[in-house]
Design a protein around this motif. Sequence first.
Motif, short mmCIF file in Angstrom:
data_model
loop_
_atom_site.label_atom_id
_atom_site.label_comp_id
_atom_site.label_asym_id
_atom_site.label_seq_id
_atom_site.Cartn_x
_atom_site.Cartn_y
_atom_site.Cartn_z
N VAL A 35 0.84 -1.20 0.00
CA VAL A 35 0.00 0.00 0.00
C VAL A 35 0.87 1.24 0.00
O VAL A 35 1.78 1.38 0.83
CB VAL A 35 -0.94 0.03 1.22
CG1 VAL A 35 -1.82 1.27 1.20
CG2 VAL A 35 -1.79 -1.23 1.26
N THR A 36 0.61 2.14 -0.92
CA THR A 36 1.31 3.42 -0.99
C THR A 36 0.37 4.51 -0.52
O THR A 36 -0.77 4.60 -0.98
CB THR A 36 1.78 3.72 -2.42
OG1 THR A 36 2.63 2.67 -2.88
CG2 THR A 36 2.53 5.04 -2.48
N ILE A 37 0.85 5.35 0.40
CA ILE A 37 0.03 6.44 0.95
C ILE A 37 0.65 7.77 0.60
O ILE A 37 1.84 8.01 0.84
CB ILE A 37 -0.10 6.31 2.48
CG1 ILE A 37 -0.75 4.97 2.85
CG2 ILE A 37 -0.94 7.46 3.03
CD1 ILE A 37 -0.87 4.74 4.33
N THR A 187 12.48 -2.85 -2.57
CA THR A 187 11.19 -2.80 -1.86
C THR A 187 10.18 -3.71 -2.53
O THR A 187 9.48 -4.50 -1.88
CB THR A 187 10.66 -1.37 -1.83
OG1 THR A 187 11.62 -0.49 -1.21
CG2 THR A 187 9.35 -1.28 -1.07
N GLU A 188 10.10 -3.61 -3.84
CA GLU A 188 9.15 -4.43 -4.59
C GLU A 188 9.49 -5.91 -4.48
O GLU A 188 8.60 -6.77 -4.34
CB GLU A 188 9.13 -3.99 -6.05
CG GLU A 188 7.99 -4.58 -6.86
CD GLU A 188 7.87 -3.92 -8.22
OE1 GLU A 188 8.86 -3.96 -8.98
OE2 GLU A 188 6.80 -3.35 -8.51
N ARG A 189 10.78 -6.22 -4.53
CA ARG A 189 11.20 -7.62 -4.42
C ARG A 189 10.83 -8.17 -3.05
O ARG A 189 10.35 -9.32 -2.93
CB ARG A 189 12.70 -7.74 -4.65
CG ARG A 189 13.17 -9.19 -4.49
CD ARG A 189 14.66 -9.33 -4.50
NE ARG A 189 15.02 -10.70 -4.12
CZ ARG A 189 16.26 -11.10 -3.87
NH1 ARG A 189 17.26 -10.26 -3.95
NH2 ARG A 189 16.50 -12.34 -3.52
N ASP A 195 6.55 -11.95 0.59
CA ASP A 195 5.14 -11.81 0.93
C ASP A 195 4.93 -11.00 2.21
O ASP A 195 4.05 -11.29 3.02
CB ASP A 195 4.47 -13.18 1.06
CG ASP A 195 2.96 -13.11 0.81
OD1 ASP A 195 2.55 -12.28 0.00
OD2 ASP A 195 2.22 -13.88 1.43
N ILE A 196 5.77 -9.99 2.39
CA ILE A 196 5.66 -9.11 3.55
C ILE A 196 4.72 -7.97 3.20
O ILE A 196 4.83 -7.34 2.15
CB ILE A 196 7.05 -8.54 3.95
CG1 ILE A 196 7.94 -9.68 4.47
CG2 ILE A 196 6.91 -7.46 5.02
CD1 ILE A 196 9.35 -9.24 4.78
N THR A 197 3.77 -7.71 4.06
CA THR A 197 2.86 -6.58 3.89
C THR A 197 3.65 -5.29 4.02
O THR A 197 4.43 -5.12 4.96
CB THR A 197 1.74 -6.62 4.95
OG1 THR A 197 1.10 -7.90 4.90
CG2 THR A 197 0.72 -5.52 4.70
N ILE A 198 3.45 -4.35 3.09
CA ILE A 198 4.18 -3.09 3.11
C ILE A 198 3.22 -1.91 3.09
O ILE A 198 2.27 -1.88 2.28
CB ILE A 198 5.15 -2.99 1.90
CG1 ILE A 198 6.27 -4.02 2.03
CG2 ILE A 198 5.74 -1.57 1.79
CD1 ILE A 198 7.24 -4.02 0.86
N ILE A 199 3.46 -0.97 3.96
CA ILE A 199 2.76 0.32 3.94
C ILE A 199 3.82 1.38 3.76
O ILE A 199 4.70 1.55 4.61
CB ILE A 199 1.95 0.57 5.22
CG1 ILE A 199 0.87 -0.53 5.38
CG2 ILE A 199 1.30 1.95 5.18
CD1 ILE A 199 0.07 -0.39 6.66
N MET A 200 3.77 2.11 2.66
CA MET A 200 4.80 3.08 2.30
C MET A 200 4.21 4.48 2.18
O MET A 200 3.22 4.69 1.49
CB MET A 200 5.45 2.70 0.97
CG MET A 200 6.49 3.69 0.47
SD MET A 200 7.24 3.19 -1.12
CE MET A 200 5.88 3.47 -2.27
N TYR A 211 4.78 2.08 -8.00
CA TYR A 211 4.98 0.96 -7.09
C TYR A 211 3.78 0.77 -6.16
O TYR A 211 3.14 1.72 -5.75
CB TYR A 211 6.24 1.18 -6.24
CG TYR A 211 7.51 1.20 -7.05
CD1 TYR A 211 8.20 0.03 -7.33
CD2 TYR A 211 8.03 2.40 -7.53
CE1 TYR A 211 9.37 0.04 -8.07
CE2 TYR A 211 9.20 2.42 -8.28
CZ TYR A 211 9.86 1.24 -8.54
OH TYR A 211 11.01 1.26 -9.29
N GLY A 212 3.54 -0.50 -5.84
CA GLY A 212 2.43 -0.83 -4.96
C GLY A 212 1.19 -1.21 -5.74
O GLY A 212 0.99 -0.78 -6.87
#
Length: 239
Positions: A35-37, A187-189, A195-200, A211-212
Amino acid sequence: MVEFKDLTVTYNPGMENERVALKNVSLTVLEGQFVTIVGPNGAGKSTLLKVILGEVQPTSGLYMIDGKTMNYMKPHKLAEFIGRVYQDPNTGIFPALTIAENLIIASKKGNRPFKFSSVKEEAISLLRDLGLGLEDRLKTKAGELSGGQKQSLAMVMAILSKPRLLLLDEHTASLDPDSASRVMELTERINREYDITIIMITHNMDIANSYGERLMRLMEGEVVNDGMRNIVPRVTSAV
């Protein structure tokens, strides 16, 4: 995975300088999502991350992970399964220690054996893919690296303990375009292979649009846009 229900954060309630940072925010971030914020200064982006980290308590509403309320969970307990990379490349590393020593400390967070051999192959693979030559400089002090190299090292350190959630707070803001591109590729890799949840959080709209799989916009403490994008299906590694 992460869920907010009618979450409000008010700073200095009842005082002359009272400010509502988040206003009745309800959202769910699914396991493995990236998720990109975006949003202007003061929109509530950093407050959102601070709530997730337990650094700020909601004034009202719920913050949950896997359906369990986290409103009063201590930051050190949340840190056991949440990784974070900061805007300042020096914040996520130990400048006086070598690259190898930094990686050892990072692996210890996840209660792995305190031996570099236990993470060496994995860490070197990640470092090598960056194309920065860090895999050949394991005895170099981290403080001697460039900004992009430091941030790349911080990213690798953040995932060695296998966090379920990775929070990125403007982690490319202080980097030159080439370094930022390398860090975003990493980051994308991390998202797709681990499979790590990402909030950016980012102010860079080129990055936000590239990205995202989900783009969210905050304005004055409220979610004003929240949309999905078409992406290549995620492939999870066996690590």
